[in-house]
Design a protein around this motif. Structure first.
Motif, PDB file in Angstrom:
ATOM      1  N   ALA A  70     -18.887  52.114  -0.806  1.00 17.47           N
ATOM      2  CA  ALA A  70     -18.504  52.544   0.795  1.00 17.47           C
ATOM      3  C   ALA A  70     -17.669  53.601   0.892  1.00 17.47           C
ATOM      4  O   ALA A  70     -18.009  54.320   1.775  1.00 17.47           O
ATOM      5  N   GLU A  71     -16.741  53.774   0.046  1.00 14.26           N
ATOM      6  CA  GLU A  71     -15.716  54.922   0.114  1.00 14.26           C
ATOM      7  C   GLU A  71     -16.521  56.085  -0.493  1.00 14.26           C
ATOM      8  O   GLU A  71     -16.421  57.039   0.233  1.00 14.26           O
ATOM      9  N   LEU A 118     -17.557  47.901  -2.540  1.00 19.24           N
ATOM     10  CA  LEU A 118     -16.244  48.709  -1.627  1.00 19.24           C
ATOM     11  C   LEU A 118     -16.088  50.134  -2.133  1.00 19.24           C
ATOM     12  O   LEU A 118     -15.900  51.048  -1.456  1.00 19.24           O
ATOM     13  N   ARG A 160     -18.127  49.052   4.546  1.00 24.83           N
ATOM     14  CA  ARG A 160     -17.479  48.138   4.113  1.00 24.83           C
ATOM     15  C   ARG A 160     -17.961  46.566   4.725  1.00 24.83           C
ATOM     16  O   ARG A 160     -18.055  45.747   3.774  1.00 24.83           O
ATOM     17  N   GLU A 166     -15.815  52.090   7.243  1.00 23.50           N
ATOM     18  CA  GLU A 166     -15.635  50.703   7.721  1.00 23.50           C
ATOM     19  C   GLU A 166     -16.942  49.980   7.790  1.00 23.50           C
ATOM     20  O   GLU A 166     -17.056  48.803   7.456  1.00 23.50           O
ATOM     21  N   ARG A 212     -17.154  43.224  -6.066  1.00 21.73           N
ATOM     22  CA  ARG A 212     -16.454  43.586  -4.770  1.00 21.73           C
ATOM     23  C   ARG A 212     -16.054  45.114  -4.866  1.00 21.73           C
ATOM     24  O   ARG A 212     -16.076  45.743  -4.177  1.00 21.73           O
ATOM     25  N   GLN A 262     -19.154  43.479   2.330  1.00 18.51           N
ATOM     26  CA  GLN A 262     -18.608  42.177   2.579  1.00 18.51           C
ATOM     27  C   GLN A 262     -19.548  41.014   2.619  1.00 18.51           C
ATOM     28  O   GLN A 262     -19.596  40.142   2.213  1.00 18.51           O
TER      29      GLN A 262
END
Length: 209
Positions: A100-101, A97, A190, A187, A93, A194
């Protein structure tokens, strides 16, 4: 592959090698290896051709140094996620994530240099494409190693294919990189992360549960 000019002449200016290398790294990151010209490097690095040649030899050597610099400064999120003393699901995770950032960070090119550096390399740049492939394969191997570690302690079921899932996660991250280059927001990335996490076996399937 265009070599950097080797002419010497004039009094060389002093410069900060790290700052110059960062400027080159961002150009390669944004435009790729072949599309980044000597003129672009000269302007971004604020160096003369002789200075670039004296410090970095040629464009290919400069790019390889930029890859090393990128590895040292831009993928801390991945190294931290893979080494964190947390359950496997949490490690993956954090990895996704974090990507993603990192891939959508304001003020920096979108995506990952290891993916975008030579997406459409010509035969003349095959050595560069191979080098980038080795970085991506190393990332995939690190993910597989972390999954295997989790499987050994019961985070993942015995029949779970560590190699296949590592390839899947690496593919998701490569896709996130391309999406980011196309303008996807943090977003949106992200959400992709997920979705990929949902492919992990639920905790109740862990060995001994």
């Amino acid at each position: 592959m265009d070599n950097l000019e080797k002419a010497r002449g004039g009094r060389p200016r002093t410069f900060d090698p790290d700052r110059a290398l960062d400027a080159a790294m961002h150009l390669f990151w944004e435009h790729g290896y072949e599309a980044t010209s000597l003129a672009m490097l000269r302007e971004a690095m604020e160096l003369t051709p002789p200075q670039i040649y004296n410090a970095f030899t040629d464009k290919e050597t400069l790019f390889r140094k930029a890859l090393t610099r990128y590895h040292e400064t831009e993928i801390g999120f991945a190294l931290d996620a893979m080494s964190a003393p947390v359950p496997t699901r949490e490690a993956i995770r954090r990895l996704l994530l974090g990507a993603a950032e990192a891939y959508s960070r304001p003020g920096k090119p979108g995506g990952c240099l290891f993916v975008s550096g030579a997406l459409a390399a010509s035969p003349q740049a095959q050595a560069i494409a191979d080098e980038l492939k080795s970085y991506r394969k190393a990332s995939e191997a690190a993910i597989a190693q972390r999954l295997a570690k989790g499987q050994a302690v019961g985070d993942l079921p015995e029949g779970f294919s560590v190699e296949s899932f590592a390839k899947y996660i690496a593919g998701v991250m490569n896709g996130m990189s391309i999406q980011a280059r196309d303008g996807a927001s943090a977003e949106e990335l992200r959400i992709l992360a997920q979705t990929a996490l949902a492919a992990l076996p639920p905790e109740e399937q862990k060995r001994g549960a």
